[in-house]
Design a protein around this motif. Sequence first.
Motif, mmCIF file in Angstrom:
data_model
loop_
_atom_site.group_PDB
_atom_site.id
_atom_site.type_symbol
_atom_site.label_atom_id
_atom_site.label_comp_id
_atom_site.label_asym_id
_atom_site.label_seq_id
_atom_site.Cartn_x
_atom_site.Cartn_y
_atom_site.Cartn_z
ATOM 1 N N VAL A 176 1.346 29.497 59.287
ATOM 2 C CA VAL A 176 0.121 30.079 58.736
ATOM 3 C C VAL A 176 0.355 31.566 58.501
ATOM 4 O O VAL A 176 0.685 32.302 59.439
ATOM 5 C CB VAL A 176 -1.073 29.879 59.686
ATOM 6 C CG1 VAL A 176 -2.335 30.512 59.105
ATOM 7 C CG2 VAL A 176 -1.300 28.397 59.970
ATOM 8 N N VAL A 177 0.175 31.999 57.241
ATOM 9 C CA VAL A 177 0.466 33.378 56.868
ATOM 10 C C VAL A 177 -0.698 33.964 56.073
ATOM 11 O O VAL A 177 -1.289 33.287 55.221
ATOM 12 C CB VAL A 177 1.757 33.464 56.022
ATOM 13 C CG1 VAL A 177 2.093 34.910 55.697
ATOM 14 C CG2 VAL A 177 2.913 32.801 56.741
ATOM 15 N N SER A 178 -1.026 35.232 56.353
ATOM 16 C CA SER A 178 -2.083 35.944 55.628
ATOM 17 C C SER A 178 -1.626 37.394 55.436
ATOM 18 O O SER A 178 -1.684 38.193 56.370
ATOM 19 C CB SER A 178 -3.394 35.889 56.423
ATOM 20 O OG SER A 178 -4.432 36.548 55.739
ATOM 21 N N VAL A 179 -1.173 37.715 54.230
ATOM 22 C CA VAL A 179 -0.600 39.036 53.973
ATOM 23 C C VAL A 179 -1.688 40.054 53.650
ATOM 24 O O VAL A 179 -2.839 39.701 53.403
ATOM 25 C CB VAL A 179 0.450 38.980 52.845
ATOM 26 C CG1 VAL A 179 1.599 38.065 53.228
ATOM 27 C CG2 VAL A 179 -0.190 38.531 51.528
ATOM 28 N N CYS A 180 -1.298 41.345 53.619
ATOM 29 C CA CYS A 180 -2.287 42.422 53.505
ATOM 30 C C CYS A 180 -2.473 42.944 52.089
ATOM 31 O O CYS A 180 -3.501 43.564 51.797
ATOM 32 C CB CYS A 180 -1.936 43.566 54.445
ATOM 33 S SG CYS A 180 -0.366 44.388 54.046
ATOM 34 N N ASP A 181 -1.503 42.739 51.193
ATOM 35 C CA ASP A 181 -1.643 43.243 49.831
ATOM 36 C C ASP A 181 -0.674 42.504 48.900
ATOM 37 O O ASP A 181 0.102 41.642 49.347
ATOM 38 C CB ASP A 181 -1.438 44.758 49.767
ATOM 39 C CG ASP A 181 -0.056 45.221 50.243
ATOM 40 O OD1 ASP A 181 0.913 44.466 50.068
ATOM 41 O OD2 ASP A 181 0.041 46.330 50.796
ATOM 42 N N SER A 182 -0.714 42.849 47.616
ATOM 43 C CA SER A 182 0.076 42.110 46.633
ATOM 44 C C SER A 182 1.579 42.334 46.784
ATOM 45 O O SER A 182 2.372 41.430 46.500
ATOM 46 C CB SER A 182 -0.365 42.497 45.214
ATOM 47 O OG SER A 182 -0.191 43.875 44.981
ATOM 48 N N LEU A 183 1.990 43.519 47.226
ATOM 49 C CA LEU A 183 3.429 43.762 47.407
ATOM 50 C C LEU A 183 3.979 42.960 48.579
ATOM 51 O O LEU A 183 5.092 42.442 48.516
ATOM 52 C CB LEU A 183 3.690 45.257 47.601
ATOM 53 C CG LEU A 183 3.418 46.150 46.387
ATOM 54 C CD1 LEU A 183 3.855 47.575 46.663
ATOM 55 C CD2 LEU A 183 4.107 45.610 45.138
ATOM 56 N N GLU A 184 3.198 42.858 49.634
ATOM 57 C CA GLU A 184 3.634 42.014 50.748
ATOM 58 C C GLU A 184 3.631 40.546 50.330
ATOM 59 O O GLU A 184 4.459 39.761 50.807
ATOM 60 C CB GLU A 184 2.743 42.230 51.966
ATOM 61 C CG GLU A 184 3.305 41.564 53.220
ATOM 62 C CD GLU A 184 2.542 41.921 54.479
ATOM 63 O OE1 GLU A 184 3.157 42.515 55.389
ATOM 64 O OE2 GLU A 184 1.337 41.595 54.568
ATOM 65 N N MET A 185 2.733 40.183 49.425
ATOM 66 C CA MET A 185 2.740 38.820 48.899
ATOM 67 C C MET A 185 4.056 38.510 48.198
ATOM 68 O O MET A 185 4.617 37.415 48.353
ATOM 69 C CB MET A 185 1.569 38.619 47.928
ATOM 70 C CG MET A 185 1.531 37.246 47.270
ATOM 71 S SD MET A 185 1.390 35.889 48.465
ATOM 72 C CE MET A 185 -0.312 36.115 48.993
ATOM 73 N N LYS A 186 4.588 39.464 47.444
ATOM 74 C CA LYS A 186 5.880 39.241 46.791
ATOM 75 C C LYS A 186 6.979 38.978 47.813
ATOM 76 O O LYS A 186 7.817 38.087 47.639
ATOM 77 C CB LYS A 186 6.256 40.460 45.947
ATOM 78 C CG LYS A 186 5.439 40.630 44.685
ATOM 79 C CD LYS A 186 5.937 41.824 43.882
ATOM 80 C CE LYS A 186 5.139 41.996 42.601
ATOM 81 N NZ LYS A 186 5.604 43.161 41.815
#
Length: 304
Positions: A129-139
Amino acid sequence: MRKTALDCVYELAKKDPRVLFIGSDLGPEVLIEMKKEIPDRFFMEGVSEQHIVGMAAGLAMEGFIPYVNTIATFLTRRCYEQIVLDLCLQDLPVRLIANGGGAVYAPLGPTHLAVEDIAIMRLLPNMGVVSVCDSLEMKRLMQASLNWPHPLYIRLAKGGDEIISSENDKFQIGKAILMKNPGECLFVSTGVMTQIALKAASELEKENILCGVLHMHTIKPLDKETLLELFPKVTKIVTVEEHFKNGGLGSSILEFCNDEMPDQCIKIKRIGIEDKFADQYGSQNSLLENWGISTQHLCAAMRN
């Protein structure tokens, strides 16, 4: 954040013939370039969430790496049995990209609020289960997801959020990131709530209250090593999440502390949603304020 995640699926698919996309009634413009260029690995299956999870499981058994995308509440509640039996029991490398984690769809009311998704997903053996903080971390997450050997639940925020992550963070699934070094106090957060935690830490610093921020983009597997190292060094810990307090990040941390370092439990206060359905409609921010999840509330919790 959602566009970034889907664009990454397309980029991964161009490089790796195992990668494919499965969506559920997401609109004609979603990944239109991938649909044109790689039509044999693009599937839009309509309003049939249970079917797309089973379909993804079958394709994973044939050696593919399916990335499944739809609204978080539909992906978790509607096809929970398929996720349990088809994905987790078989331990298949399927990635579930869940739009609208937390209160993103606040105007649509309690039926569309994904506020128990972390709890029910982390309960399942083999599921990450993952929940990133912004779009760059999403990449960085999407790149890391390619070789993750198990099912993975990826919780998406609304998008357009302030960039707070850095390439220097050395993103790794299952490894927390210390975004601000602690004094006596520590905020532990996940997803876009890390942005609120950083703002709260900055406000408290003006009062000479030195708070660190530990960003736990991965709720499962929990980064136990970092918790064991960091918690004994601080005297006050506040967890924050856009999720029910029951079963979420705070619960996960308390469970670990209870088993491994019970003396740390007394330091911990949880900020999240109380055990009741939302009784208001409005914006995401208005619901968060009503639930007491804001910079102001985090500051007050730490002071207390």
